[in-house]
Design an enzyme around this catalytic site. Structure first.
Site, PDB file in Angstrom:
ATOM      1  N   ASP A  95       0.850  -1.195   0.000  1.00 43.38           N
ATOM      2  CA  ASP A  95       0.000   0.000   0.000  1.00 43.38           C
ATOM      3  C   ASP A  95       0.883   1.242   0.000  1.00 43.38           C
ATOM      4  O   ASP A  95       1.972   1.241   0.550  1.00 43.38           O
ATOM      5  CB  ASP A  95      -0.912  -0.008   1.240  1.00 43.38           C
ATOM      6  CG  ASP A  95      -0.128  -0.063   2.546  1.00 43.38           C
ATOM      7  OD1 ASP A  95       0.716  -0.972   2.705  1.00 43.38           O
ATOM      8  OD2 ASP A  95      -0.333   0.801   3.416  1.00 43.38           O
ATOM      9  N   ASN A 116       6.753   0.287   7.176  1.00 45.46           N
ATOM     10  CA  ASN A 116       7.395  -0.676   8.070  1.00 45.46           C
ATOM     11  C   ASN A 116       7.656  -2.037   7.434  1.00 45.46           C
ATOM     12  O   ASN A 116       8.632  -2.710   7.782  1.00 45.46           O
ATOM     13  CB  ASN A 116       6.582  -0.843   9.352  1.00 45.46           C
ATOM     14  CG  ASN A 116       6.652   0.396  10.223  1.00 45.46           C
ATOM     15  OD1 ASN A 116       7.657   1.108  10.222  1.00 45.46           O
ATOM     16  ND2 ASN A 116       5.591   0.669  10.954  1.00 45.46           N
TER      17      ASN A 116
END
Length: 194
Positions: A95, A116
């Site tokens: 994303d 992350n």
């Protein structure tokens, strides 16, 4: 240019996260598996769901890590070590906050941009950033303090339709990407907006 050998779709595991924006990368890998007639099955040695499929005659590994996003690197490292894959033979779908829903972009190399999952993959690959990325736009909430809540939230109906349309366009360009014809794949995908 090397050919792609694996597509990794990032997300968080479990029903609570399945339909959240952060799982756009996982949606892409699920769509590839479905289009190629494959089935993602749990595989402990790869810490995720794995399938071997053929896309335009080329064998591909599909991986959806079943670790949490910030631990995606372990699954990627396990797959690359087992099949002796080089980082530049990987496409990581994830994303992307900095692009609106209904858009997607290929990118090779670079940093993690605060993502992350990418951060952990770069670490797990010994700081090798040469893997390819497929950035799937999910939009930005407009305030940095709302990002966590936003990515872990579910997109509205129109937003999800736009993301799904971009994923369909990604599928249409994957044969060129798999062959290593990035210019052609990028040319088509980067001009698409649902």
């Amino acid at each position: 240019m090397s050919q792609l050998k694996a597509i990794i779709g990032l997300g968080n595991p479990g029903a609570d996260y399945e339909a959240t924006r952060h799982n756009a990368g996982a949606w892409l890998v699920q769509a590839v598996a479905k289009a190629a007639g494959g089935e993602l099955r749990p595989d402990r040695k790869f810490l995720g769901l794995h399938a071997r499929v053929r896309l335009d005659g080329q064998e591909l590994h599909l991986l959806e890590p079943s670790t949490f996003m910030n631990r995606s690197g372990g699954a990627v490292a396990a797959l690359t070590q087992f099949f002796k894959l080089a980082p530049d033979e990987l496409l990581v779908a994830h994303d992307e906050l900095d692009m609106p829903p209904g858009t997607a972009r290929y990118k090779t190399g670079g940093g993690h941009g605060g993502h992350n999952g990418l951060r952990d993959i770069i670490r797990a690959l010994g700081n090798d950033r040469s893997f390819h990325r497929l950035r799937i736009g999910i939009g930005h909430p407009g305030d940095a303090r709302q990002v966590t809540h936003y990515v872990l939230g579910r997109p509205g109906k129109a937003e999800r339709t736009a993301i799904d349309a971009a994923i369909d366009e990604c599928l249409a360009t994957l044969p060129q990407a798999v062959e290593g014809d990035w210019a052609k794949a990028m040319n088509r995908l980067h001009s698409f907006k649902s």
